[in-house]
Design a protein around this motif. Structure first.
Motif, short mmCIF file in Angstrom:
data_model
loop_
_atom_site.label_atom_id
_atom_site.label_comp_id
_atom_site.label_asym_id
_atom_site.label_seq_id
_atom_site.Cartn_x
_atom_site.Cartn_y
_atom_site.Cartn_z
N PRO A 54 0.87 -1.22 0.02
CA PRO A 54 0.05 0.02 0.06
C PRO A 54 0.81 1.30 -0.15
N GLU A 59 -2.47 5.45 0.94
CA GLU A 59 -3.41 4.28 1.62
C GLU A 59 -3.25 3.91 2.95
N TRP A 64 -6.89 2.97 -2.95
CA TRP A 64 -7.20 4.14 -3.98
C TRP A 64 -8.54 3.66 -4.43
#
Ligand SMILES: C[S@@+](CC[C@H](N)C(=O)[O-])C[C@H]1O[C@@H](n2cnc3c(N)ncnc32)[C@H](O)[C@@H]1O
Length: 219
Positions: free
Chosen positions: A18, A22, A29
């Motif tokens: 990530p 995120e 996303w």
């Protein structure tokens, strides 16, 4: 179902690491595209990109890294160029493909991680980053810059449109000129040709937010 496929199926990040954004939001996303247009998704290409395109700034095969729902890629493709838009958000890619179908524009959209563009096995003469770099923390930028370098032709051009720190009313995660120049320099395979003040239009600011439009050449 094997344990491995079960793990991947349950992984909202599809097996990739990530990004800082995120990790900060706790959401992939893709979630940004679930409940109507995201704040940056203005339903048309960014005026700064339209200007670059009308000045003949796009040539050869074009990559749009972090293409979202594809307005910029669709605009460049509508001018007759060969364009690939990539993103990690499958929902955005599905919307982009639907727009391409509806508008009758030939353009390619594919899921790919901007940190591993070399996996595309393709090279591009012009690369566009509209609003992606500024989502990355400074410790993520070197990996991204190297990934961009791996797919950009020698003497190719990269355009970066990002939020700038030159306020007032800066957007989230603004980037300074110095940070841009530190990320893209001869030691990373790039030469910054120009950094001009511009605007990024958003859905939440009437006249958008201050931006840099950087023109960067691959050495
Ligand atoms: C701020 S949005 C900009 C979208 C589009 N360029 C535009 O101008 O509307 C950033 C985009 O980058 C995508 N993105 C974020 N991290 C990515 C990564 N590692 N690889 C590919 N795309 C990524 C997000 O899913 C999102 O669509």
């Amino acid at each position: 179902m094997s344990e491995r496929s079960g793990t991947l199926a349950d992984d909202p990040f599809g097996g990739r690491h990530p990004t800082s954004h995120e990790r900060m939001t706790g959401l992939p996303w893709d979630a940004s595209y679930h409940d109507g247009p995201a704040p940056w998704d203005i339903g048309q290409p960014q005026p700064a990109i339209v200007r670059v395109a009308s000045g003949g700034g796009f040539a050869g095969a074009v990559l749009d890294a972090g293409c979202g729902t594809g307005e910029n890629a669709l605009h460049v493709a509508s001018l007759g160029l060969s364009v690939l838009g990539v993103d990690v958000a499958e929902t955005a890619l599905a919307i982009a493909r639907e727009k391409a179908r509806d508008r009758g524009i030939e353009v390619e959209f594919a899921a790919a991680d901007a940190f591993h563009l070399e996996r595309l096995g393709r090279r591009f003469e012009t690369v566009l980053d509209c609003g992606l770099l500024h989502t990355f923390d400074s410790d993520e930028r070197p990996g991204y810059v190297a990934s961009l370098a791996s797919v950009t032709e020698h003497e190719g051009t990269l355009y970066v449109l990002c939020f700038s720190d030159d306020g007032p009313d800066t957007g989230p995660h603004p980037i300074s000129q110095a940070e841009l120049r530190a990320a893209f320099n001869p030691s990373t395979g790039w030469d910054v040709a120009a950094v001009e003040p511009d605007r990024v239009q958003t859905r939440f600011q009437e006249d958008g937010a201050p931006a840099w439009l950087a023109t960067i050449k691959r050495l």
